[in-house]
Design a protein around this motif. Structure first.
Motif, PDB file in Angstrom:
ATOM      1  N   SER A   1       4.988   2.143  -1.459  1.00 54.52           N
ATOM      2  CA  SER A   1       5.140   0.924  -2.256  1.00 54.52           C
ATOM      3  C   SER A   1       5.137  -0.242  -1.279  1.00 54.52           C
ATOM      4  CB  SER A   1       6.464   0.957  -3.031  1.00 54.52           C
ATOM      5  OG  SER A   1       6.412   1.934  -4.036  1.00 54.52           O
ATOM      6  N   SER A   2       4.066  -1.031  -1.302  1.00 57.93           N
ATOM      7  CA  SER A   2       3.957  -2.078  -0.281  1.00 57.93           C
ATOM      8  C   SER A   2       4.938  -3.217  -0.525  1.00 57.93           C
ATOM      9  CB  SER A   2       2.523  -2.607  -0.195  1.00 57.93           C
ATOM     10  OG  SER A   2       2.089  -3.115  -1.428  1.00 57.93           O
ATOM     11  N   CYS A   3       5.605  -3.219  -1.686  1.00 61.47           N
ATOM     12  CA  CYS A   3       6.633  -4.230  -1.940  1.00 61.47           C
ATOM     13  C   CYS A   3       7.934  -3.912  -1.219  1.00 61.47           C
ATOM     14  CB  CYS A   3       6.890  -4.385  -3.440  1.00 61.47           C
ATOM     15  SG  CYS A   3       7.781  -3.001  -4.175  1.00 61.47           S
ATOM     16  N   LEU A   4       8.085  -2.638  -0.772  1.00 62.09           N
ATOM     17  CA  LEU A   4       9.312  -2.236  -0.081  1.00 62.09           C
ATOM     18  C   LEU A   4       9.039  -1.919   1.379  1.00 62.09           C
ATOM     19  CD1 LEU A   4      11.116   0.130  -2.660  1.00 62.09           C
ATOM     20  CD2 LEU A   4      11.458  -2.318  -2.258  1.00 62.09           C
ATOM     21  N   TYR A   5       7.920  -2.390   1.894  1.00 63.16           N
ATOM     22  CA  TYR A   5       7.503  -2.031   3.248  1.00 63.16           C
ATOM     23  C   TYR A   5       7.334  -3.317   4.048  1.00 63.16           C
ATOM     24  CZ  TYR A   5       5.475   1.565   6.292  1.00 63.16           C
ATOM     25  OH  TYR A   5       5.263   2.482   7.287  1.00 63.16           O
ATOM     26  N   LEU A   6       8.024  -3.421   5.164  1.00 60.96           N
ATOM     27  CA  LEU A   6       7.886  -4.637   5.964  1.00 60.96           C
ATOM     28  C   LEU A   6       6.516  -4.658   6.637  1.00 60.96           C
ATOM     29  CD1 LEU A   6      11.440  -4.895   7.583  1.00 60.96           C
ATOM     30  CD2 LEU A   6      10.483  -6.296   5.733  1.00 60.96           C
ATOM     31  N   ALA A   7       5.870  -5.809   6.570  1.00 58.47           N
ATOM     32  CA  ALA A   7       4.499  -5.932   7.070  1.00 58.47           C
ATOM     33  C   ALA A   7       4.403  -5.573   8.557  1.00 58.47           C
ATOM     34  CB  ALA A   7       3.983  -7.352   6.830  1.00 58.47           C
ATOM     35  N   GLN A   8       5.370  -6.011   9.350  1.00 60.22           N
ATOM     36  CA  GLN A   8       5.273  -5.764  10.793  1.00 60.22           C
ATOM     37  C   GLN A   8       5.265  -4.269  11.127  1.00 60.22           C
ATOM     38  OE1 GLN A   8       8.097  -7.991  13.127  1.00 60.22           O
ATOM     39  NE2 GLN A   8       7.089  -9.952  12.716  1.00 60.22           N
ATOM     40  N   LEU A   9       5.782  -3.446  10.203  1.00 65.45           N
ATOM     41  CA  LEU A   9       5.841  -2.010  10.477  1.00 65.45           C
ATOM     42  C   LEU A   9       4.477  -1.322  10.362  1.00 65.45           C
ATOM     43  CD1 LEU A   9       9.235  -1.023   8.760  1.00 65.45           C
ATOM     44  CD2 LEU A   9       8.812  -1.580  11.156  1.00 65.45           C
ATOM     45  N   VAL A  10       3.442  -2.018   9.934  1.00 64.64           N
ATOM     46  CA  VAL A  10       2.115  -1.390   9.941  1.00 64.64           C
ATOM     47  C   VAL A  10       1.357  -1.700  11.232  1.00 64.64           C
ATOM     48  CG1 VAL A  10       1.940  -1.384   7.423  1.00 64.64           C
ATOM     49  CG2 VAL A  10       0.815  -3.215   8.728  1.00 64.64           C
ATOM     50  N   ASP A  11       2.033  -2.320  12.183  1.00 65.70           N
ATOM     51  CA  ASP A  11       1.389  -2.560  13.490  1.00 65.70           C
ATOM     52  C   ASP A  11       0.869  -1.222  14.039  1.00 65.70           C
ATOM     53  OD1 ASP A  11       0.556  -3.924  15.707  1.00 65.70           O
ATOM     54  OD2 ASP A  11       2.558  -4.212  16.578  1.00 65.70           O
ATOM     55  N   GLY A  12      -0.405  -1.168  14.323  1.00 62.43           N
ATOM     56  CA  GLY A  12      -0.988   0.061  14.884  1.00 62.43           C
ATOM     57  C   GLY A  12      -1.362   1.119  13.857  1.00 62.43           C
ATOM     58  N   ALA A  13      -1.076   0.862  12.580  1.00 60.59           N
ATOM     59  CA  ALA A  13      -1.306   1.880  11.542  1.00 60.59           C
ATOM     60  C   ALA A  13      -2.696   1.731  10.910  1.00 60.59           C
ATOM     61  CB  ALA A  13      -0.231   1.773  10.476  1.00 60.59           C
TER      62      ALA A  13
ATOM     63  N   TYR B   1      -2.112   2.987   0.939  1.00 59.52           N
ATOM     64  CA  TYR B   1      -1.864   4.090   1.865  1.00 59.52           C
ATOM     65  C   TYR B   1      -1.566   3.524   3.258  1.00 59.52           C
ATOM     66  CZ  TYR B   1      -4.749   6.592  -1.639  1.00 59.52           C
ATOM     67  OH  TYR B   1      -5.295   7.087  -2.789  1.00 59.52           O
ATOM     68  N   VAL B   2      -0.516   4.037   3.871  1.00 60.17           N
ATOM     69  CA  VAL B   2      -0.240   3.730   5.276  1.00 60.17           C
ATOM     70  C   VAL B   2      -0.318   5.047   6.031  1.00 60.17           C
ATOM     71  CG1 VAL B   2       1.469   2.897   6.937  1.00 60.17           C
ATOM     72  CG2 VAL B   2       1.195   1.727   4.744  1.00 60.17           C
ATOM     73  N   ASN B   3      -1.226   5.120   6.976  1.00 54.30           N
ATOM     74  CA  ASN B   3      -1.473   6.368   7.708  1.00 54.30           C
ATOM     75  C   ASN B   3      -1.656   7.553   6.760  1.00 54.30           C
ATOM     76  OD1 ASN B   3      -1.459   5.136  10.230  1.00 54.30           O
ATOM     77  ND2 ASN B   3       0.761   5.368  10.454  1.00 54.30           N
ATOM     78  N   GLY B   4      -2.439   7.321   5.718  1.00 52.86           N
ATOM     79  CA  GLY B   4      -2.815   8.413   4.820  1.00 52.86           C
ATOM     80  C   GLY B   4      -1.785   8.779   3.774  1.00 52.86           C
ATOM     81  N   LYS B   5      -0.681   8.028   3.686  1.00 52.74           N
ATOM     82  CA  LYS B   5       0.339   8.353   2.680  1.00 52.74           C
ATOM     83  C   LYS B   5       0.590   7.143   1.787  1.00 52.74           C
ATOM     84  CE  LYS B   5       2.934  11.786   5.320  1.00 52.74           C
ATOM     85  NZ  LYS B   5       2.506  11.578   6.717  1.00 52.74           N
ATOM     86  N   SER B   6       0.752   7.410   0.499  1.00 51.00           N
ATOM     87  CA  SER B   6       1.020   6.321  -0.437  1.00 51.00           C
ATOM     88  C   SER B   6       2.398   5.731  -0.168  1.00 51.00           C
ATOM     89  CB  SER B   6       0.970   6.859  -1.872  1.00 51.00           C
ATOM     90  OG  SER B   6       1.975   7.835  -2.071  1.00 51.00           O
TER      91      SER B   6
ATOM     92  N   VAL C   1      -4.256   1.217   7.291  1.00 50.15           N
ATOM     93  CA  VAL C   1      -3.881   0.817   5.930  1.00 50.15           C
ATOM     94  C   VAL C   1      -5.129   0.856   5.053  1.00 50.15           C
ATOM     95  CG1 VAL C   1      -2.946  -1.050   4.496  1.00 50.15           C
ATOM     96  CG2 VAL C   1      -2.021  -0.655   6.791  1.00 50.15           C
ATOM     97  N   VAL C   2      -4.998   1.476   3.889  1.00 53.29           N
ATOM     98  CA  VAL C   2      -6.104   1.508   2.935  1.00 53.29           C
ATOM     99  C   VAL C   2      -5.601   0.982   1.603  1.00 53.29           C
ATOM    100  CG1 VAL C   2      -7.743   2.978   1.678  1.00 53.29           C
ATOM    101  CG2 VAL C   2      -7.226   3.470   4.083  1.00 53.29           C
ATOM    102  N   THR C   3      -6.369   0.066   1.010  1.00 55.36           N
ATOM    103  CA  THR C   3      -6.035  -0.475  -0.313  1.00 55.36           C
ATOM    104  C   THR C   3      -7.108  -0.034  -1.302  1.00 55.36           C
ATOM    105  OG1 THR C   3      -7.335  -2.499  -0.090  1.00 55.36           O
ATOM    106  CG2 THR C   3      -5.099  -2.528   0.850  1.00 55.36           C
ATOM    107  N   ILE C   4      -6.915  -0.376  -2.557  1.00 57.26           N
ATOM    108  CA  ILE C   4      -7.889  -0.011  -3.600  1.00 57.26           C
ATOM    109  C   ILE C   4      -9.287  -0.532  -3.244  1.00 57.26           C
ATOM    110  CG2 ILE C   4      -7.363  -2.070  -5.015  1.00 57.26           C
ATOM    111  CD1 ILE C   4      -8.043   1.358  -6.542  1.00 57.26           C
ATOM    112  N   GLU C   5      -9.334  -1.658  -2.508  1.00 56.93           N
ATOM    113  CA  GLU C   5     -10.640  -2.227  -2.144  1.00 56.93           C
ATOM    114  C   GLU C   5     -11.373  -1.339  -1.145  1.00 56.93           C
ATOM    115  OE1 GLU C   5      -7.789  -3.927  -2.169  1.00 56.93           O
ATOM    116  OE2 GLU C   5      -8.044  -5.736  -3.382  1.00 56.93           O
TER     117      GLU C   5
END
Lengths: 170, 286
Positions: free
Chosen positions: A61-73, A54-59, A75-79
């Motif tokens: 596909s992290s394989c199609l998401y550039l890492a730098q774009l989660v700056d400030g977001a 989840y990025v900002n509460g929405k699912s 992020v929640v994973t299964i862990e």
């Protein structure tokens, strides 16, 4: 700017800062730099759901998401979906129903099933199958997965976790 | 993926400056879904990507004009935002129904309307739907802006008429209470495969009589295309079997359909005849 940049974001509730390259994907950062192995890259094309976070509460596909774009977001994973003491109701339901064989796709299915239950607390079988259309289980545990989602929905509605046998016979 | 530079300008002017050098390796990015796939396959090797997610202005937002005449969808609006908008559901139900058939919800959380149009892949489902709805796009650039019908955006396979430094700022969809629309995604392998053909239909009907209509064929051609001859067969006529048959034959005659992995040309022509007729019937029954 083709160099690494340090980004800051919230990961499973805790602030983190990581130096990442512009071309790094979110799944690469999570699994290689942050050692979170629950989400994993499988198809690499957004089709199979194994890398769901989840990025900002929405699912996404992290394989199609550039890492730098989660700056400030956030992020929640299964862990990060349970408190470490008790499993999430969807996790518990998957275990009790046996909604997997090899388990490779399971984190992705659980992440999507949780989101489904937020959107449709009492989903029909069609709604479950449609929401999970982007998740593939190569062991083909689909009947059990659908059953587990239904069980988790009933548990969430009841706010309790009664004995499985009792519920399946209900 | 190979290395590149990633910029996230906070204003449109800054974005124009970052995009200005005319280098084909310098590209704007919406949600990035299609670009990521092309970069991972190393079909596209950018030197610089300019994300438009923070530029604001007309790129953001989903609203209806005060006089209820047009819906304005910012270029960076995600598919999921459109799909979950009660306003869009009320005025453009066919758009919401189409959304449910696009990829999966994770992709729809990220993919943007503007990026989808700019990608100009003829297999995409939304562009023909916008065309059937008589939608336009607002194109912005450093030197000003222009508004063109969506059908004038496409120049060919993955090609648009956008010039260097031009960006799709918003999609403008007229609200047409007298019209009903539908989109038929015809797949020949699995249900969520890319379409062998897409048929978007919008019509102003009075009972079985067709006052006006727009027919758009996609996927089987190099770009989504209006079926003018088929429209002419039906405009002003009743939805009789004879008229629908004439329209189907006209569509087959005017569309330059080629064979590919999703079916032979003859098979896709047959699908076009059958599904065009069914789509019109479904509108009349709705």
């Amino acid at each position: 700017m083709t160099d690494a940049r340090t980004i800051r974001f919230t990961l499973n509730g805790a602030p983190v800062s990581v130096s990442v390259m512009p071309h790094e994907t979110l799944i690469e950062m999570l699994s290689l730099r942050l050692e979170l192995k629950g989400a994993r890259e499988s198809c690499g094309q957004g089709l199979c759901g194994c890398c769901t976070v989840y990025v900002n509460g929405k699912s996404v596909s992290s394989c199609l998401y550039l890492a730098q774009l989660v700056d400030g977001a956030k992020v929640v994973t299964i862990e990060g979906i349970n408190d470490g003491a008790e499993l999430d109701p969807v996790q518990q339901a998957f275990i009790e129903v046996g909604a997997f064989q090899c388990g490779f796709c399971t984190p992705g299915f659980i992440m999507m099933a949780r989101e489904l239950l937020d959107v449709h607390p009492n989903p029909t079988e069609d709604e479950i199958r449609h929401y999970l259309i982007g998740n593939l289980c190569r062991c083909s545990a689909y009947p059990e997965i659908v059953e587990a989602v239904k069980l988790a929905a009933r548990r969430r509605a009841a706010g309790t976790t009664p004995a499985l046998a009792e519920e399946l016979s209900a | 993926m190979l290395g590149f530079e990633l910029s996230e300008p906070a204003t449109l002017d800054e974005a124009f400056d970052l995009l200005a050098d005319g280098d084909p390796g310098v590209r704007p990015m919406g949600g990035g879904t299609a670009l990521m796939l092309m970069m991972k396959a190393q079909i596209f090797k950018p030197e610089r990507l300019v994300s438009l997610r923070n530029v604001g202005g007309c790129f953001d937002g989903l609203r209806i004009d005060a006089d209820q005449s047009h819906i304005r969808i910012g270029g960076m609006t995600t598919f999921a935002e459109i799909e979950r908008s009660p306003m869009v559901l009320q005025h453009l139900p066919a758009v919401v129904r189409t959304m449910k058939t696009l990829a999966n919800i994770r992709v729809r959380h990220v993919a943007s309307v503007g990026g989808n149009l700019a990608h100009a892949d003829p297999h995409l489902d939304l562009p023909p739907v916008w065309m059937a709805h008589a939608a336009s796009i607002r194109i912005v650039s450093k030197s000003g802006e222009r508004v063109i019908p969506v059908e004038d955006l496409f120049a060919g396979y993955y090609e648009t008429t956008l010039g260097d430094g031009e960006l799709i700022g918003e999609v403008i969809v007229p609200v047409r209470p007298e019209w009903t629309s539908t989109y038929v995604k015809v797949t020949t392998r699995s249900a969520h495969d890319w379409p062998a053909l897409g048929i978007a239909v919008s019509a102003n009907l009075q009972g079985q009589r067709v006052n006006d209509l727009r027919l758009v064929l996609s996927a089987a051609l190099d770009r989504p295309t209006r079926l003018d001859a088929a429209e002419n067969e039906l405009r002003g006529s009743d939805l009789s079997e004879a008229a629908l048959k004439r329209a189907g034959e006209a569509a087959v005659a005017e569309a330059d359909i080629h064979s590919d992995s999703r079916g032979s040309a003859a098979y896709k022509q047959h699908l076009l005849r059958v599904h065009l007729s069914r789509a019109m019937h479904s509108l009349a029954g709705a």
